[in-house]
Write a protein that holds these residues in place. Structure first.
Motif, PDB file in Angstrom:
ATOM      1  N   GLN A 131      -1.298  24.455 -16.327  1.00 33.50           N
ATOM      2  CA  GLN A 131      -0.122  24.282 -15.478  1.00 33.50           C
ATOM      3  C   GLN A 131      -0.106  22.823 -15.004  1.00 33.50           C
ATOM      4  N   TYR A 132       1.108  22.308 -14.864  1.00 36.95           N
ATOM      5  CA  TYR A 132       1.234  20.956 -14.333  1.00 36.95           C
ATOM      6  C   TYR A 132       1.296  21.038 -12.817  1.00 36.95           C
ATOM      7  N   HIS A 133       0.534  20.180 -12.166  1.00 39.27           N
ATOM      8  CA  HIS A 133       0.524  20.101 -10.711  1.00 39.27           C
ATOM      9  C   HIS A 133       0.690  18.636 -10.322  1.00 39.27           C
ATOM     10  N   ASP A 134       1.427  18.424  -9.246  1.00 45.22           N
ATOM     11  CA  ASP A 134       1.598  17.063  -8.744  1.00 45.22           C
ATOM     12  C   ASP A 134       0.349  16.648  -7.986  1.00 45.22           C
ATOM     13  N   VAL A 135      -0.156  15.481  -8.341  1.00 42.09           N
ATOM     14  CA  VAL A 135      -1.351  14.951  -7.695  1.00 42.09           C
ATOM     15  C   VAL A 135      -0.992  13.580  -7.134  1.00 42.09           C
ATOM     16  N   ARG A 136      -1.358  13.350  -5.889  1.00 38.40           N
ATOM     17  CA  ARG A 136      -1.063  12.068  -5.237  1.00 38.40           C
ATOM     18  C   ARG A 136      -2.313  11.195  -5.261  1.00 38.40           C
ATOM     19  N   TYR A 137      -2.095   9.926  -5.636  1.00 41.01           N
ATOM     20  CA  TYR A 137      -3.178   8.961  -5.648  1.00 41.01           C
ATOM     21  C   TYR A 137      -2.775   7.773  -4.777  1.00 41.01           C
ATOM     22  N   PRO A 138      -3.740   7.197  -4.101  1.00 42.54           N
ATOM     23  CA  PRO A 138      -3.419   5.976  -3.356  1.00 42.54           C
ATOM     24  C   PRO A 138      -3.123   4.841  -4.352  1.00 42.54           C
ATOM     25  N   ALA A 139      -2.189   3.984  -3.956  1.00 37.85           N
ATOM     26  CA  ALA A 139      -1.792   2.884  -4.849  1.00 37.85           C
ATOM     27  C   ALA A 139      -1.823   1.569  -4.086  1.00 37.85           C
ATOM     28  N   LEU A 193       0.856  -1.178   0.000  1.00 36.47           N
ATOM     29  CA  LEU A 193       0.000   0.000   0.000  1.00 36.47           C
ATOM     30  C   LEU A 193       0.893   1.229   0.000  1.00 36.47           C
ATOM     31  N   GLY A 194       0.533   2.234  -0.758  1.00 33.72           N
ATOM     32  CA  GLY A 194       1.339   3.438  -0.809  1.00 33.72           C
ATOM     33  C   GLY A 194       0.649   4.521  -1.598  1.00 33.72           C
ATOM     34  N   CYS A 195       1.415   5.523  -1.954  1.00 31.14           N
ATOM     35  CA  CYS A 195       0.904   6.637  -2.754  1.00 31.14           C
ATOM     36  C   CYS A 195       1.805   6.829  -3.963  1.00 31.14           C
ATOM     37  N   LYS A 196       1.206   7.178  -5.059  1.00 30.61           N
ATOM     38  CA  LYS A 196       1.936   7.499  -6.288  1.00 30.61           C
ATOM     39  C   LYS A 196       1.671   8.959  -6.627  1.00 30.61           C
ATOM     40  N   THR A 197       2.718   9.625  -7.090  1.00 33.93           N
ATOM     41  CA  THR A 197       2.596  11.033  -7.469  1.00 33.93           C
ATOM     42  C   THR A 197       2.693  11.142  -8.978  1.00 33.93           C
ATOM     43  N   PHE A 198       1.741  11.835  -9.566  1.00 31.94           N
ATOM     44  CA  PHE A 198       1.712  12.046 -11.008  1.00 31.94           C
ATOM     45  C   PHE A 198       1.590  13.534 -11.290  1.00 31.94           C
ATOM     46  N   SER A 199       2.188  13.971 -12.377  1.00 34.79           N
ATOM     47  CA  SER A 199       2.006  15.357 -12.829  1.00 34.79           C
ATOM     48  C   SER A 199       0.842  15.382 -13.807  1.00 34.79           C
ATOM     49  N   GLU A 200      -0.115  16.230 -13.519  1.00 37.43           N
ATOM     50  CA  GLU A 200      -1.291  16.336 -14.376  1.00 37.43           C
ATOM     51  C   GLU A 200      -1.462  17.764 -14.853  1.00 37.43           C
ATOM     52  N   LEU A 201      -1.923  17.888 -16.061  1.00 36.17           N
ATOM     53  CA  LEU A 201      -2.208  19.193 -16.641  1.00 36.17           C
ATOM     54  C   LEU A 201      -3.571  19.659 -16.133  1.00 36.17           C
ATOM     55  N   GLN A 202      -3.578  20.799 -15.495  1.00 36.69           N
ATOM     56  CA  GLN A 202      -4.812  21.333 -14.915  1.00 36.69           C
ATOM     57  C   GLN A 202      -5.499  22.267 -15.905  1.00 36.69           C
TER      58      GLN A 202
END
Length: 131
Positions: free
Chosen positions: A24-32, A11-20
């Motif tokens: 602008q690109y912002h880092d978004v954390r999702y549970p993994a 269990l953990g979190c993954k960080t992805f850069s998403e275009l808003q």
């Protein structure tokens, strides 16, 4: 045919850069949730059958030296028959084994057996022509 190890659950979190929406690109954390399962092929049956059979065929090649050295045709017919037997056996085995792009230890063993049989034929020829 396959052996499976115990599964591992992470269990953990993954960080992805998403275009808003503001471009602008912002880092978004999702549970993994990661499930790892290791599988390995039970190869001992293939290896033992192949190695034992080809070892017997290559051992039988040595009996060609019991034929008098002046009977080169008889010696060659013995070794050539065993060589063709080994090649036919390898064709049958290759239909059962997985097709991969690299040489395994079993492939290297088979190659050495073939080279040994060719070396025996070369040695018999040299001995015949030297005497």
């Amino acid at each position: 045919e396959y052996r499976f190890s115990d599964p591992v659950l992470e269990l953990g979190c993954k960080t992805f850069s998403e275009l808003q929406s503001d471009f602008q690109y912002h880092d978004v954390r999702y549970p993994a949730l990661t499930l790892r399962l290791k599988a390995s092929r039970a190869s001992t049956g293939y290896v033992n059958k192949t190695v034992f059979t080809l070892a017997l065929v290559s051992l039988a090649t040595n009996f060609a030296f019991m034929v008098p050295h002046l009977d080169l045709a008889d010696r060659f017919s013995h070794v050539t028959t065993l060589f063709l037997t080994a090649v036919a056996f390898q064709l049958v085995i290759s239909s059962v084994l997985p097709q991969i792009d690299y040489l395994t230890r079993l492939d290297k063993y088979i190659l050495r057996i073939n080279l040994y049989m060719m070396f025996v034929m070369l040695a018999m020829t040299v001995v015949y022509y030297l005497q």
